[in-house]
Design a protein around this motif. Structure first.
Motif, PDB file in Angstrom:
ATOM      1  N   GLN A  56     -11.888  -0.377   8.827  1.00 45.76           N
ATOM      2  CA  GLN A  56     -12.640  -1.087   9.665  1.00 45.76           C
ATOM      3  C   GLN A  56     -13.430  -1.586   7.952  1.00 45.76           C
ATOM      4  O   GLN A  56     -13.448  -1.219   6.947  1.00 45.76           O
ATOM      5  CB  GLN A  56     -14.011   0.177  10.092  1.00 45.76           C
ATOM      6  N   LYS A  57     -13.990  -2.970   8.647  1.00 43.83           N
ATOM      7  CA  LYS A  57     -15.214  -3.485   7.615  1.00 43.83           C
ATOM      8  C   LYS A  57     -15.761  -4.196   8.035  1.00 43.83           C
ATOM      9  O   LYS A  57     -15.489  -4.489   9.283  1.00 43.83           O
ATOM     10  CB  LYS A  57     -14.266  -3.685   6.235  1.00 43.83           C
ATOM     11  N   PRO A 112      -5.769  -0.189   3.984  1.00 42.66           N
ATOM     12  CA  PRO A 112      -6.659  -1.060   3.573  1.00 42.66           C
ATOM     13  C   PRO A 112      -6.819  -2.267   4.214  1.00 42.66           C
ATOM     14  O   PRO A 112      -8.546  -2.990   4.513  1.00 42.66           O
ATOM     15  CB  PRO A 112      -6.986  -1.258   2.146  1.00 42.66           C
ATOM     16  N   GLU A 113      -6.470  -2.719   4.588  1.00 42.29           N
ATOM     17  CA  GLU A 113      -6.355  -4.195   5.213  1.00 42.29           C
ATOM     18  C   GLU A 113      -4.905  -4.380   6.115  1.00 42.29           C
ATOM     19  O   GLU A 113      -4.281  -3.585   6.178  1.00 42.29           O
ATOM     20  CB  GLU A 113      -5.594  -5.654   3.913  1.00 42.29           C
ATOM     21  N   TRP A 165       0.649  -1.020  -0.123  1.00 44.51           N
ATOM     22  CA  TRP A 165       0.443  -0.062   0.088  1.00 44.51           C
ATOM     23  C   TRP A 165       0.832   0.835   0.355  1.00 44.51           C
ATOM     24  O   TRP A 165       0.609   2.062  -0.235  1.00 44.51           O
ATOM     25  CB  TRP A 165      -0.469  -0.020   1.215  1.00 44.51           C
ATOM     26  N   PHE A 166       1.987   1.407   0.219  1.00 41.66           N
ATOM     27  CA  PHE A 166       3.302   2.631   0.254  1.00 41.66           C
ATOM     28  C   PHE A 166       4.607   2.030   0.178  1.00 41.66           C
ATOM     29  O   PHE A 166       5.309   1.239   0.171  1.00 41.66           O
ATOM     30  CB  PHE A 166       2.530   3.424   2.069  1.00 41.66           C
ATOM     31  N   ILE A 211      -8.420   1.526  16.433  1.00 47.32           N
ATOM     32  CA  ILE A 211      -8.725   2.188  17.811  1.00 47.32           C
ATOM     33  C   ILE A 211      -7.587   3.003  18.103  1.00 47.32           C
ATOM     34  O   ILE A 211      -7.303   4.392  18.445  1.00 47.32           O
ATOM     35  CB  ILE A 211      -9.056   1.365  18.649  1.00 47.32           C
ATOM     36  N   GLN A 212      -6.533   2.187  17.031  1.00 48.02           N
ATOM     37  CA  GLN A 212      -5.077   2.840  17.685  1.00 48.02           C
ATOM     38  C   GLN A 212      -4.529   4.150  15.747  1.00 48.02           C
ATOM     39  O   GLN A 212      -3.844   4.788  16.125  1.00 48.02           O
ATOM     40  CB  GLN A 212      -3.886   2.090  18.261  1.00 48.02           C
ATOM     41  N   HIS A 213      -4.114   3.254  15.120  1.00 49.09           N
ATOM     42  CA  HIS A 213      -4.059   3.572  13.970  1.00 49.09           C
ATOM     43  C   HIS A 213      -2.475   4.103  14.376  1.00 49.09           C
ATOM     44  O   HIS A 213      -2.431   5.470  13.685  1.00 49.09           O
ATOM     45  CB  HIS A 213      -4.780   4.693  13.786  1.00 49.09           C
TER      46      HIS A 213
END
Length: 345
Positions: free
Chosen positions: A89-90, A333-334, A36-37, A99-101
């Motif tokens: 979230q999904k 995303p995942e 992703w990055f 909750i933390q990211h």
């Protein structure tokens, strides 16, 4: 004419792709590419019952002239590395992922920081509890030093500065580190406790070690973020004991530091801040007027990690923690997953 334009377009694309590939450098040994990055990451087990994940920029993003910084972030009780780092979230996904990211907040800091090469390391104890891990290992001060040495060995960067950060029970790792010697190593220049300073103890010399360390170099900072948890209820019962919680721990810290330094107080919104040593010692407490459980909100919803690592730096936004989340564009995303190859010792 159309055929000519198509050929010209294909040639242009080929040139651009070739330039991009030639500019890319090989990943560090043992690392894999993030999907992703522009990141590389590696799982490892530095000592028994400890799992770690290193996230670094791709090698071509590393600037040799920049200062190198490694942030060691220890997971809170009940959360894995992957949940602590976070993802979108999904439906059906465990709520701990949102909750933390820490990964997304770190990426935002990295996007703003043009001074340093930033490496994030997330550490998890077996059983998802650092206090329990410490209780099982009487030699945990030595093991903690071994963990850090093993991680730094995997990062091919010279003389990195260290930030030690934590949330919740992850603070136990930092206290174990502090208990490992009479002085704090000089390569550490920042501590960040995000509702995690429960075990501060003057009797164990924590105050003196921090004071000596802070006054030894004006580039060092100790940041504490807590909330008033004294009267918070869960299912009709208080969540902390009459002497427990981070509000009381923060007051113990202040009482101890006031033996040597004077604090200045300020308030804004629901926060009260006490600072000393030109703001390098900073105790930030949410007054929690509605008696809510803010244990994870101060980290994720209020951008607590970003605040802790950037305050007193050029990237600081000169505001207290608070919503909304400022890092949403950096959420992957995942979740991270450990492949069979990565899982092997």
């Amino acid at each position: 004419m159309r055929r000519y334009l198509l050929m010209l377009l294909m040639i242009t694309v080929h040139v651009v792709l070739s330039a991009s590939l030639s500019a890319a450098e090989p990943l560090w040994t043992g690392f894999v590419q993030s999907p992703w990055f522009e990141e590389q990451y590696q799982y490892l087990q530095p000592v028994p019952e400890v799992r770690a994940m290193i996230i670094a920029p791709r090698p071509e993003k590393i600037k040799p002239e920049h200062l190198n910084r490694v942030v060691l972030f220890t997971t809170p009780n009940g959360s894995s590395i992957e949940q602590t780092l976070g993802c979108a979230q999904k439906a059906g996904r465990d709520w701990h992922y949102a909750i933390q990211h820490i990964a997304a907040q770190h990426r935002q800091w990295q996007s703003l920081n043009e001074r340093e090469n930033l490496i994030l390391v997330c550490l998890e104890a077996k059983g998802l509890s650092w206090p329990a891990w410490r209780s099982r290992h009487a030699d945990h001060p030595r093991l903690i030093r071994d963990v850090i040495a093993a991680i730094l060995k995997q990062i091919p960067l010279k003389d990195p500065r260290l930030t030690l950060a934590c949330h919740s029970g992850g603070g136990s790792f930092l206290w174990g580190f502090l208990n490992g010697s009479d002085t704090i190593p000089s390569e550490v220049d920042r501590f960040v406790f995000l509702d995690a300073n429960y075990s501060f103890s003057a009797a164990d010399g924590h105050g003196k070690k921090f004071s000596d360390w802070l006054q030894g170099d004006k580039r060092r900072s100790l940041i504490v973020l807590a909330y008033d948890d004294r009267n918070v209820l869960f299912r009709g019962k208080k969540v902390v004991s009459p002497t427990g919680g981070t509000f009381r721990a923060t007051q113990r810290m202040r009482d101890e530091f006031e033996k040597e330094v004077a604090f200045q107080e300020s308030g804004a919104g629901d926060f009260k801040t006490a600072t000393a040593l030109e703001g390098r010692l900073r105790l930030v407490v949410h007054q929690n007027p509605e008696n809510q459980i803010l244990h994870t909100q101060v980290v994720g919803e209020m951008n607590g990690y970003l605040y802790g690592v950037t305050v007193n730096t050029p990237e600081a936004q000169e505001k207290l923690p608070g919503p909304p989340r400022s890092y949403t564009r950096w959420i992957q995303p995942e979740p991270f997953t450990m492949s069979e190859q990565e899982a092997s010792p």
